[in-house]
Design an enzyme around this catalytic site. Structure first.
Site, short mmCIF file in Angstrom:
data_model
loop_
_atom_site.label_atom_id
_atom_site.label_comp_id
_atom_site.label_asym_id
_atom_site.label_seq_id
_atom_site.Cartn_x
_atom_site.Cartn_y
_atom_site.Cartn_z
N ARG A 84 -13.83 0.72 3.36
CA ARG A 84 -14.14 -0.70 3.55
C ARG A 84 -13.04 -1.64 3.06
NH1 ARG A 84 -18.56 1.98 3.51
NH2 ARG A 84 -17.44 3.12 1.92
N THR A 85 -12.58 -1.41 1.85
CA THR A 85 -11.64 -2.38 1.27
C THR A 85 -10.34 -2.36 2.06
OG1 THR A 85 -12.67 -1.83 -0.83
CG2 THR A 85 -10.71 -3.18 -0.92
N LYS A 113 10.01 11.74 -5.11
CA LYS A 113 11.37 12.05 -5.59
C LYS A 113 11.57 11.56 -7.02
CE LYS A 113 12.86 10.37 -1.45
NZ LYS A 113 13.83 9.70 -0.61
N ARG A 134 -4.69 -0.57 -4.39
CA ARG A 134 -5.78 0.18 -5.02
C ARG A 134 -5.17 1.36 -5.74
NH1 ARG A 134 -11.55 2.10 -2.73
NH2 ARG A 134 -11.88 -0.12 -3.14
N HIS A 167 -12.75 -4.53 -9.73
CA HIS A 167 -12.66 -4.62 -8.27
C HIS A 167 -13.01 -6.08 -7.94
CE1 HIS A 167 -12.63 -3.60 -4.15
NE2 HIS A 167 -13.45 -2.57 -4.12
N1 CP Z 1 -16.82 -0.95 -1.75
C1 CP Z 1 -15.65 -0.29 -1.66
O1 CP Z 1 -14.72 -0.54 -2.44
O2 CP Z 1 -15.60 0.60 -0.64
P1 CP Z 1 -14.35 1.52 -0.29
O3 CP Z 1 -14.13 2.44 -1.48
O4 CP Z 1 -14.73 2.26 0.95
O5 CP Z 1 -13.16 0.63 -0.10
#
Ligand code: CP
Length: 350
Positions: A84-85, A113, A134, A167
Site C-alpha cells: 500500500r505505502t 559493493k 521505508r 509511520h
Molecule cells: N499500511 C502499510 O504500511 O501497508 P504496506 O506495508 O503494505 O505498505
C-alpha cells in the site's frame, strides 16, 4: 538557514527545535515523525485532501493536478516490504505529474559493493527532489533528513515506515479516515479510540497515538497481549500531554465503549526467536459476532496487511473502514507532497 549539528546532538533535540529542522521557510520540508504535526496542520491536510478528491473526480481536474509538479522527480527507496505505502506514494507522485525512480531491493544497488546507506541516500539526492523511504532501522528517515540538511543539496525526505518506530503518513491517513467518519458526529475531539494487538512493535499505532494528542478529550484504550503493550515512552508522552488512556487485555469488554477500533497484526518479523508463537493472538481478533457489541456509528480500522485479526465477513459491514483507509492513503499523500512543494495554494484556489 540550517544549523550545522552532529547526529548525536541532533537526536537529543526536543519538540519545537527539532520540528524547525524539518521545515524550510515556514513550510514542511521533511516528514519524519508524527510529533511534527500540530492541529492546524492536521486540519489543513484534511481539507486539502478533500479538495483534491473533489478536483480529481473530473478529467479536467486530473489534468490540472498532473500539471502541478511536472518538473519534480521522486525516489522511492523501499528496502522493507510494502504494498500500500509504496503503490499509494507512487500513484500520488504520478497524480501530481512527478516522475519516479525506485530501489526496492538493495542487492541491486551499490550497497552490495559496500556503499553506506548514507552515501546511497546522498546519491539519490543528486537526481531527485524528494526521497520517500521505508527502512527496517528505527529513526532511519530522521537520520537521512538530518544528513541531507548538512549537505549542499538537501532534498525532502518522507518517512514511509522506519522499523518499529514510526509511520507518520499512515497516521495522517488514519486521522483523515477518522475525520471523515466523524464529520457529522462532532469530529475526532472527545472520541474513544481502541488500539488492538501488537502495540509494542507496531509503528502505525505509535504514530497515530502521537497525533491523537492534538485532539481534545480523546480517550485511548490500549488492548494488547501481555508483553506487547504500548511502550513506556508513548505512555509517558500521553501523561505529559494530559491524554487519558487505559490498558486492557479484554477486547470484548472494550468494544462497546469505543467510537473506533484500530486492529493490528502481530509484528513477528521483529521476533528474536519464536516468542510470537507463544502468544494466543486469537483473543485479539475481531469476528462477525463482535459486530453486535459495536456502537452503531463506531468504525473498524486496520492499517493492513491483515492476517486473521478481522474476519472477511466483517468487510461487508458499513462500519468497516479499512478499505477506505487504503484509498484515503493515496489522496492524503497527494496532499502532503503538494504541501511540501508549495502547490497547495493553487489547489485550494482551483
Ligand atoms: N499500511 C502499510 O504500511 O501497508 P504496506 O506495508 O503494505 O505498505
Amino acid at each position: 538557514m540550517i544549523r550545522a549539528i552532529d547526529w548525536e546532538a541532533f537526536k537529543e533535540l526536543r519538540g519545537g527545535e527539532k520540528r524547525e529542522y524539518f521545515m524550510r521557510d515556514g513550510n514542511i520540508f521533511h516528514v519524519v515523525m508524527a510529533q511534527q504535526f500540530d492541529r492546524p496542520f492536521l486540519d489543513y491536510i484534511c481539507d486539502l485532501t478533500t479538495k483534491i478528491r473533489g478536483i480529481a473526480k473530473g478529467n479536467q481536474g486530473m489534468l490540472f493536478l498532473q500539471s502541478l509538479l511536472q518538473t519534480k522527480r521522486a525516489m522511492l527507496y523501499f528496502v522493507q516490504p510494502s504494498t500500500r505505502t509504496f503503490l499509494s506514494f507512487m500513484s500520488a507522485c504520478q497524480i501530481l505529474g512527478m516522475r519516479c525512480s525506485e530501489v526496492r531491493d538493495p542487492t541491486t544497488s551499490s550497497e552490495m559493493k559496500g556503499e553506506t546507506q548514507e552515501d546511497t541516500v546522498r546519491t539519490f539526492s543528486s537526481y531527485v527532489d524528494l526521497t520517500i523511504m521505508r527502512h527496517v532501522q528505527e529513526r532511519f528517515a530522521e537520520k537521512m533528513a538530518w544528513l541531507l540538511n548538512q549537505t549542499g543539496r538537501p532534498v525532502s525526505v518522507i518517512n514511509a515506515g522506519s522499523g518499529k518506530d514510526q509511520h507518520p503518513t499512515q497516521a495522517l491517513l488514519d486521522i483523515y479516515t477518522l475525520h471523515r467518519s466523524f464529520e457529522n458526529y462532532g469530529g475526532i475531539d472527545g472520541k474513544a479510540i481502541a488500539m488492538i494487538g501488537d502495540l509494542l512493535r507496531g509503528r502505525t499505532v505509535r504514530s497515530l497515538t502521537y497525533l491523537l494528542k492534538n485532539y481534545d478529550g480523546v480517550k485511548i484504550y490500549f488492548v494488547a497481549p501481555r508483553g506487547l503493550q504500548m511502550g513506556e515512552d508513548l505512555k509517558d508522552y500521553l501523561r505529559e500531554n494530559d491524554v487519558d488512556f487505559e490498558e486492557s487485555e479484554n477486547l470484548d469488554e472494550i468494544i462497546p465503549l469505543v467510537d473506533a477500533l484500530y486492529m493490528t497484526r502481530i509484528q513477528d518479523e521483529y521476533d528474536q526467536g519464536d516468542e510470537s508463537k507463544k502468544i494466543d493472538y486469537s483473543k485479539f481478533h475481531f469476528t462477525g459476532d463482535h459486530l453486535k457489541l459495536l456502537k452503531p456509528n463506531a468504525i473498524i480500522m486496520h492499517p493492513l496487511p491483515r492476517r486473521a485479526e478481522i474476519r472477511p465477513e466483517v468487510d461487508q459491514d458499513r462500519r468497516a473502514m479499512y478499505w477506505r483507509q487504503v484509498r484515503n492513503g493515496m489522496w492524503v499523500r497527494v496532499a502532503l507532497i503538494a504541501k511540501i512543494f508549495l502547490a497547495d495554494r493553487e489547489i485550494m484556489n482551483y
